[in-house]
Design a protein around this motif. Structure first.
Motif, PDB file in Angstrom:
ATOM      1  N   ASN A  61       0.862  -1.174   0.000  1.00 25.66           N
ATOM      2  CA  ASN A  61       0.000   0.000   0.000  1.00 25.66           C
ATOM      3  C   ASN A  61       0.904   1.231   0.000  1.00 25.66           C
ATOM      4  O   ASN A  61       1.559   1.524   1.010  1.00 25.66           O
ATOM      5  N   ASP A 102       7.521   9.321   8.436  1.00 25.58           N
ATOM      6  CA  ASP A 102       7.740   9.322   9.883  1.00 25.58           C
ATOM      7  C   ASP A 102       9.178   8.936  10.236  1.00 25.58           C
ATOM      8  O   ASP A 102       9.678   9.317  11.290  1.00 25.58           O
ATOM      9  N   SER A 125       3.533   7.265   4.380  1.00 25.35           N
ATOM     10  CA  SER A 125       3.357   7.755   5.749  1.00 25.35           C
ATOM     11  C   SER A 125       4.408   7.161   6.686  1.00 25.35           C
ATOM     12  O   SER A 125       5.033   7.878   7.483  1.00 25.35           O
ATOM     13  N   TYR A 126       4.619   5.857   6.582  1.00 26.49           N
ATOM     14  CA  TYR A 126       5.605   5.164   7.420  1.00 26.49           C
ATOM     15  C   TYR A 126       7.004   5.750   7.215  1.00 26.49           C
ATOM     16  O   TYR A 126       7.704   6.064   8.183  1.00 26.49           O
ATOM     17  N   GLN A 185       3.845   0.345  -5.787  1.00 26.23           N
ATOM     18  CA  GLN A 185       2.699  -0.519  -5.487  1.00 26.23           C
ATOM     19  C   GLN A 185       2.232  -1.047  -6.832  1.00 26.23           C
ATOM     20  O   GLN A 185       1.615  -0.324  -7.620  1.00 26.23           O
ATOM     21  N   HIS A 201       0.322   4.464   0.007  1.00 27.95           N
ATOM     22  CA  HIS A 201       0.004   5.558   0.919  1.00 27.95           C
ATOM     23  C   HIS A 201       0.440   5.234   2.347  1.00 27.95           C
ATOM     24  O   HIS A 201       0.984   6.102   3.043  1.00 27.95           O
ATOM     25  N   GLU A 202       0.255   3.992   2.786  1.00 23.87           N
ATOM     26  CA  GLU A 202       0.745   3.580   4.106  1.00 23.87           C
ATOM     27  C   GLU A 202       2.272   3.628   4.147  1.00 23.87           C
ATOM     28  O   GLU A 202       2.855   4.062   5.144  1.00 23.87           O
ATOM     29  N   ALA A 203       2.918   3.195   3.062  1.00 25.83           N
ATOM     30  CA  ALA A 203       4.382   3.210   3.010  1.00 25.83           C
ATOM     31  C   ALA A 203       4.923   4.631   3.040  1.00 25.83           C
ATOM     32  O   ALA A 203       5.901   4.923   3.734  1.00 25.83           O
TER      33      ALA A 203
END
Length: 129
Positions: free
Chosen positions: A81, A91, A87-88, A125, A83-85
């Protein structure tokens, strides 16, 4: 005949910094480290892809200048994913080269960023149809 991609080699300027980066960001581990009189080399492995490695090369004797983007155009990592990556990794301190992912010609979602020696890296992705 070709069976698989073995490894990709990246030119680095600070071996310890590059090992730390690829280990901390992407969970690569050192498989082998050594040096010749002209260069230091490290092979990094990843538990989720045992048949592929990253080779880091640091010239101990200058061999001339390399392109700012390095000899390899970019190294891409598959994610489930994007978008999750994003964000991760934001951070963890990564600054991406664009605010949002792009769509490749095959429908994959992609985004670029730079490693510690300005090597061009990419999250992908895949478009799983």
């Amino acid at each position: 005949m070709i069976k698989k991609t073995e490894h990709v080699a990246l030119i680095v300027t600070d071996m310890d910094r590059s090992i730390e980066y690829y280990s901390a960001m992407f969970d690569f581990e050192v498989r082998a480290r050594g040096a010749s009189p002209k260069r230091e080399m490290v092979f990094l492995k990843h538990k989720n892809q045992p048949g592929f490695e990253i080779e880091l090369i640091k010239d101990l004797v200058p061999l001339g200048s390399y392109s700012e983007k390095g000899i390899v155009n970019h190294l891409a990592f598959t994610v489930d994913n994007i978008h999750e990556a994003i964000s991760y990794y934001r951070d963890k301190g990564i600054t991406f080269n664009s605010e949002q992912p792009n769509t490749a010609i095959d429908g994959a979602k992609t985004i670029f960023f730079n490693g510690p020696d300005h090597e061009l890296l990419q999250l992908v992705q895949p478009n799983r149809q």
